[in-house]
Design a protein around this motif. Structure first.
Motif, PDB file in Angstrom:
ATOM      1  N   VAL A 121      13.109  28.494 -11.782  1.00 13.28           N
ATOM      2  CA  VAL A 121      12.830  27.388 -10.857  1.00 13.28           C
ATOM      3  C   VAL A 121      13.036  27.844  -9.415  1.00 13.28           C
ATOM      4  CG1 VAL A 121      13.643  25.119 -10.074  1.00 13.28           C
ATOM      5  CG2 VAL A 121      13.389  25.571 -12.515  1.00 13.28           C
ATOM      6  N   LEU A 122      14.078  28.609  -9.190  1.00 13.33           N
ATOM      7  CA  LEU A 122      14.509  28.974  -7.848  1.00 13.33           C
ATOM      8  C   LEU A 122      13.740  30.139  -7.232  1.00 13.33           C
ATOM      9  CD1 LEU A 122      16.615  28.639  -5.560  1.00 13.33           C
ATOM     10  CD2 LEU A 122      18.102  30.157  -6.865  1.00 13.33           C
ATOM     11  N   MET A 123      13.603  31.221  -7.962  1.00 14.74           N
ATOM     12  CA  MET A 123      13.148  32.460  -7.350  1.00 14.74           C
ATOM     13  C   MET A 123      11.655  32.557  -7.034  1.00 14.74           C
ATOM     14  SD  MET A 123      15.702  34.094  -6.442  1.00 14.74           S
ATOM     15  CE  MET A 123      14.761  35.491  -5.863  1.00 14.74           C
ATOM     16  N   PRO A 124      10.748  32.115  -7.885  1.00 16.74           N
ATOM     17  CA  PRO A 124       9.324  32.298  -7.546  1.00 16.74           C
ATOM     18  C   PRO A 124       8.911  31.715  -6.191  1.00 16.74           C
ATOM     19  CG  PRO A 124       9.527  31.843  -9.870  1.00 16.74           C
ATOM     20  CD  PRO A 124      10.892  31.634  -9.266  1.00 16.74           C
ATOM     21  N   PRO A 125       9.316  30.497  -5.837  1.00 18.01           N
ATOM     22  CA  PRO A 125       8.922  30.004  -4.505  1.00 18.01           C
ATOM     23  C   PRO A 125       9.543  30.809  -3.362  1.00 18.01           C
ATOM     24  CG  PRO A 125       9.637  28.180  -5.889  1.00 18.01           C
ATOM     25  CD  PRO A 125       9.974  29.443  -6.608  1.00 18.01           C
ATOM     26  N   LEU A 126      10.801  31.217  -3.525  1.00 17.81           N
ATOM     27  CA  LEU A 126      11.455  31.997  -2.467  1.00 17.81           C
ATOM     28  C   LEU A 126      10.787  33.358  -2.293  1.00 17.81           C
ATOM     29  CD1 LEU A 126      15.238  31.232  -3.147  1.00 17.81           C
ATOM     30  CD2 LEU A 126      13.770  30.254  -1.373  1.00 17.81           C
ATOM     31  N   ILE A 127      10.495  34.013  -3.395  1.00 15.59           N
ATOM     32  CA  ILE A 127       9.860  35.332  -3.316  1.00 15.59           C
ATOM     33  C   ILE A 127       8.424  35.206  -2.829  1.00 15.59           C
ATOM     34  CG2 ILE A 127       9.060  37.291  -4.711  1.00 15.59           C
ATOM     35  CD1 ILE A 127      12.057  37.374  -3.947  1.00 15.59           C
ATOM     36  N   ASN A 128       7.758  34.159  -3.208  1.00 16.83           N
ATOM     37  CA  ASN A 128       6.398  33.929  -2.708  1.00 16.83           C
ATOM     38  C   ASN A 128       6.417  33.822  -1.183  1.00 16.83           C
ATOM     39  OD1 ASN A 128       3.555  33.413  -2.968  1.00 16.83           O
ATOM     40  ND2 ASN A 128       4.034  31.289  -2.491  1.00 16.83           N
ATOM     41  N   LYS A 129       7.351  33.043  -0.648  1.00 20.00           N
ATOM     42  CA  LYS A 129       7.469  32.907   0.808  1.00 20.00           C
ATOM     43  C   LYS A 129       7.835  34.251   1.423  1.00 20.00           C
ATOM     44  CE  LYS A 129       7.572  29.619   3.385  1.00 20.00           C
ATOM     45  NZ  LYS A 129       6.491  29.045   4.217  1.00 20.00           N
ATOM     46  N   TRP A 130       8.741  34.975   0.806  1.00 21.24           N
ATOM     47  CA  TRP A 130       9.152  36.310   1.267  1.00 21.24           C
ATOM     48  C   TRP A 130       7.935  37.219   1.400  1.00 21.24           C
ATOM     49  CZ3 TRP A 130      13.256  38.919   3.114  1.00 21.24           C
ATOM     50  CH2 TRP A 130      13.320  40.292   2.944  1.00 21.24           C
ATOM     51  N   ASN A 131       7.045  37.149   0.426  1.00 18.67           N
ATOM     52  CA  ASN A 131       5.847  37.986   0.439  1.00 18.67           C
ATOM     53  C   ASN A 131       4.812  37.513   1.456  1.00 18.67           C
ATOM     54  OD1 ASN A 131       6.803  39.749  -1.542  1.00 18.67           O
ATOM     55  ND2 ASN A 131       6.048  38.445  -3.182  1.00 18.67           N
ATOM     56  N   LEU A 132       4.793  36.234   1.756  1.00 17.63           N
ATOM     57  CA  LEU A 132       3.802  35.688   2.696  1.00 17.63           C
ATOM     58  C   LEU A 132       4.163  35.924   4.160  1.00 17.63           C
ATOM     59  CD1 LEU A 132       2.930  32.248   1.061  1.00 17.63           C
ATOM     60  CD2 LEU A 132       1.485  34.284   1.200  1.00 17.63           C
ATOM     61  N   LEU A 133       5.458  35.952   4.462  1.00 18.41           N
ATOM     62  CA  LEU A 133       5.883  36.090   5.852  1.00 18.41           C
ATOM     63  C   LEU A 133       5.690  37.526   6.348  1.00 18.41           C
ATOM     64  CD1 LEU A 133       9.200  34.026   5.857  1.00 18.41           C
ATOM     65  CD2 LEU A 133       6.977  33.323   6.721  1.00 18.41           C
ATOM     66  N   SER A 134       5.214  37.647   7.575  1.00 17.36           N
ATOM     67  CA  SER A 134       5.082  38.977   8.168  1.00 17.36           C
ATOM     68  C   SER A 134       6.460  39.472   8.614  1.00 17.36           C
ATOM     69  CB  SER A 134       4.122  38.931   9.358  1.00 17.36           C
ATOM     70  OG  SER A 134       4.671  38.143  10.393  1.00 17.36           O
ATOM     71  N   ASP A 135       6.551  40.764   8.852  1.00 21.13           N
ATOM     72  CA  ASP A 135       7.832  41.359   9.240  1.00 21.13           C
ATOM     73  C   ASP A 135       8.361  40.817  10.563  1.00 21.13           C
ATOM     74  OD1 ASP A 135       7.779  42.829   6.933  1.00 21.13           O
ATOM     75  OD2 ASP A 135       7.321  44.745   7.908  1.00 21.13           O
ATOM     76  N   ASP A 136       7.500  40.325  11.416  1.00 22.65           N
ATOM     77  CA  ASP A 136       7.952  39.808  12.705  1.00 22.65           C
ATOM     78  C   ASP A 136       8.006  38.275  12.745  1.00 22.65           C
ATOM     79  OD1 ASP A 136       5.227  39.431  12.629  1.00 22.65           O
ATOM     80  OD2 ASP A 136       4.850  40.217  14.639  1.00 22.65           O
TER      81      ASP A 136
END
Length: 108
Positions: free
Chosen positions: A55-70
């Motif tokens: 429940v917790l990790m897929p949305p967080l990791i999805n956002k992590w992957n979507l955000l640019s480094d800056d």
């Protein structure tokens, strides 16, 4: 502390937090990241159940992957993931390598 008193209610609490996560925009996401991190700190390893991790990790990791480094939202998410990873312990294993690799890239 109420941490262990929350354990029986973790599934519905996480479901509602992650529902809000899908709806919130930048400013409110900061508050939600803090809430998720605080919950992880409070309940610790009780969070490391496969059904809760799913429940917790897929949305967080999805956002992590979507955000640019800056992106300014990356640091608050990383702070949240720090608390979550400590609580999950071995339950964070599947997510550790990509998070670690990106962190290394960020500090280079």
């Amino acid at each position: 502390e109420a941490g262990m008193l929350l354990v029986p209610f973790l599934a519905p609490v996480l479901q509602n937090l992650m529902f809000a996560y899908g709806k919130y925009q930048a400013k409110n996401l900061l508050i939600l990241y803090d809430a998720i991190g605080t919950l992880a700190d409070a309940v610790g390893s009780a969070l490391c159940k496969p059904e809760l991790v799913q429940v917790l990790m897929p949305p967080l990791i999805n956002k992590w992957n979507l955000l640019s480094d800056d992106d300014r939202g990356l640091l608050p998410l990383l702070e949240c993931l720090t608390s979550v990873s400590q609580a999950l312990g071995h339950g964070f294993r599947d997510y550790a390598e990509p998070v670690y690799a990106r962190c290394l890239r960020l500090i280079e």
